[in-house]
Design an enzyme around this catalytic site. Structure first.
Site, short mmCIF file in Angstrom:
data_model
loop_
_atom_site.label_atom_id
_atom_site.label_comp_id
_atom_site.label_asym_id
_atom_site.label_seq_id
_atom_site.Cartn_x
_atom_site.Cartn_y
_atom_site.Cartn_z
N LYS A 63 -2.66 -32.95 13.28
CA LYS A 63 -2.04 -33.14 11.96
C LYS A 63 -0.77 -33.99 12.01
CE LYS A 63 -4.29 -30.29 8.82
NZ LYS A 63 -5.01 -29.35 9.65
N SER A 88 0.27 -23.23 5.04
CA SER A 88 0.61 -22.08 5.86
C SER A 88 0.32 -22.40 7.31
CB SER A 88 -0.22 -20.86 5.44
OG SER A 88 -1.58 -21.21 5.50
N LEU A 98 -9.71 -35.17 8.86
CA LEU A 98 -9.96 -35.56 10.25
C LEU A 98 -11.34 -36.18 10.38
CD1 LEU A 98 -9.07 -35.56 13.25
CD2 LEU A 98 -10.09 -33.28 13.44
N ASP A 133 -18.88 -25.10 2.45
CA ASP A 133 -18.79 -25.89 1.21
C ASP A 133 -19.06 -27.37 1.47
OD1 ASP A 133 -16.02 -25.38 2.46
OD2 ASP A 133 -15.74 -27.24 1.34
N SER A 187 -9.29 -29.91 17.95
CA SER A 187 -8.29 -30.29 16.94
C SER A 187 -6.91 -29.68 17.12
CB SER A 187 -8.82 -29.96 15.55
OG SER A 187 -9.17 -28.59 15.48
C1 LIG Z 1 -6.19 -28.88 9.56
C2 LIG Z 1 -6.99 -28.55 10.72
C3 LIG Z 1 -8.39 -28.76 10.76
C4 LIG Z 1 -9.14 -29.30 9.57
O1 LIG Z 1 -8.74 -30.61 9.24
P1 LIG Z 1 -9.10 -31.27 7.84
O2 LIG Z 1 -8.53 -32.64 7.89
O3 LIG Z 1 -8.50 -30.41 6.77
O4 LIG Z 1 -10.59 -31.26 7.74
C5 LIG Z 1 -9.07 -28.47 11.92
N1 LIG Z 1 -8.44 -27.96 13.00
C6 LIG Z 1 -7.11 -27.75 13.01
C7 LIG Z 1 -6.48 -27.19 14.25
C8 LIG Z 1 -6.33 -28.04 11.88
O5 LIG Z 1 -5.02 -27.81 11.90
#
Ligand SMILES: *Cc1c(COP(=O)(O)O)cnc(C)c1O
Length: 327
Positions: A59, A84, A189, A216, A310
């Site tokens: 992020k 959050s 992402l 969804d 992620s």
């Molecule tokens: C935010 C997040 C996601 C999902 O990302 P999106 O761009 O909302 O689809 C997946 N894994 C982690 C660790 C995240 O912080």
């Protein structure tokens, strides 16, 4: 009658521009391999480890790219975000680096570690009651009253372009992929990754992966219109979104091969694999991509498979409870 103009979609050039902006600020995270995984699959797996990104998740890429594009006036007034989770810390850290004030709207009952991390990056935290208040309304009001710029977690072209730099780095490091697996919440992402994949590895398949309880995105992909659901009950807290963003959905429809789902039990198995075999801490949402590859192992034989991990932000007590099967 008014016809809403569709929002401008980010392009691969925007991902390239984001990569230049992030240079020297974001980590170029490692791509790790696992002989055990390769043997299990009879394939080559490439794990892009965004759990090692600054603040512990991809992020940071989207937040920094969006904030770096602010005008001088926007910088002086600052940014506001509501989250959050990892987006809160990402915006707070990016704002700190760029020297602008950040206001983060967070639920009163957010984990103390997340509140402390957000404040630690210099973010000013405004608390709300999850059950009584409308956080988007609070965010919008703060934005209007103080002239702040609201940066949403996924439904924003600059955020999507920034998130796409992780997949771009992966492909530029290891070469074209036959398939890429990406976690999905609001789809930022996945949309950014799909832009990178279509430009750099156009023959490859791109899969989005959601928790089973919150499919969804899969429903939207198959029906052709955004589907809104109740907040899903899953251990994947980063994917507890109720619907895909409008901009991500437009890209996902065009550029993604399919949307898959995995169960919480499969996520726990993935977390255990990362801990035992690769010696790393991955948060539940971060295991979505790998969990999906394991479920379709037979189709991936002899292929070159990218998996985006992620993030790694999970409370140690919760991590231990999950991997030891104590929940
Ligand atoms: C935010 C997040 C996601 C999902 O990302 P999106 O761009 O909302 O689809 C997946 N894994 C982690 C660790 C995240 O912080």
């Amino acid at each position: 009658m008014t016809i809403a103009t569709p929002p401008a979609l980010p392009t691969f050039d925007d991902v390239l521009a984001a990569e230049r902006r992030l240079d020297g600020h974001a980590h170029c995270t490692p791509v790790l391999r696992s002989r055990t995984a390769d043997a299990e699959f009879g394939a080559e797996l490439f794990f892009k480890c965004e759990n090692f990104q600054r603040m512990g998740a991809f992020k940071f890429r989207g937040a920094f790219n969006a904030l770096a594009r602010f005008s001088d006036a926007q910088r002086r007034a600052g940014v506001v975000a509501f989250s959050s989770g990892n987006h809160a810390q990402a915006v707070a850290l990016a704002a700190q680096i760029l020297g602008m004030p950040a206001t983060i709207v967070m639920p009163q009952d957010a984990p103390t570690a997340k509140l402390a991390a957000t404040r630690g990056y210099g973010g000013q935290v405004v608390l709300y009651d999850r059950y009584r208040d409308d956080r988007e309304a609070i965010g919008r009001e703060l934005a209007e009253r103080h002239g702040l710029t609201l940066i949403p977690p996924y439904d924003h072209a600059d955020v999507i372009a920034g998130q796409g730099t992780a997949a771009l780095e992966l492909i530029d490091e290891v070469g074209p992929l036959d398939a890429l697996f990406v976690c999905v919440g609001g789809g930022g992402l996945l949309a950014g990754s799909a832009l990178a994949m279509r430009a750099r590895s156009p023959q490859g398949k791109v899969y989005g992966v959601e928790p089973e309880a919150g499919n969804d995105g899969q429903q939207a992909f198959r029906s052709g219109a955004i589907v809104r659901i109740d907040t899903p009950k899953t251990i994947a807290d980063g994917a507890q979104t109720q619907q895909l963003g409008v901009i991500p959905f437009a890209i996902i429809r065009r550029d993604v091969t399919d949307m898959l789902t995995v169960s919480d039990a499969q996520l726990v198995d993935a977390m255990r694999f990362f801990a035992e075999r690769m010696k790393m801490v991955v948060e539940p949402t971060g295991g979505l991509g790998f969990a999906a590859t394991r479920a379709m192992k037979a189709d991936l034989r002899r292929q070159r498979v990218g998996v985006i991990i992620s993030g790694g932000n999970v409370d140690m007590a919760r991590f231990c409870a999950l991997v030891t099967g104590d929940v």
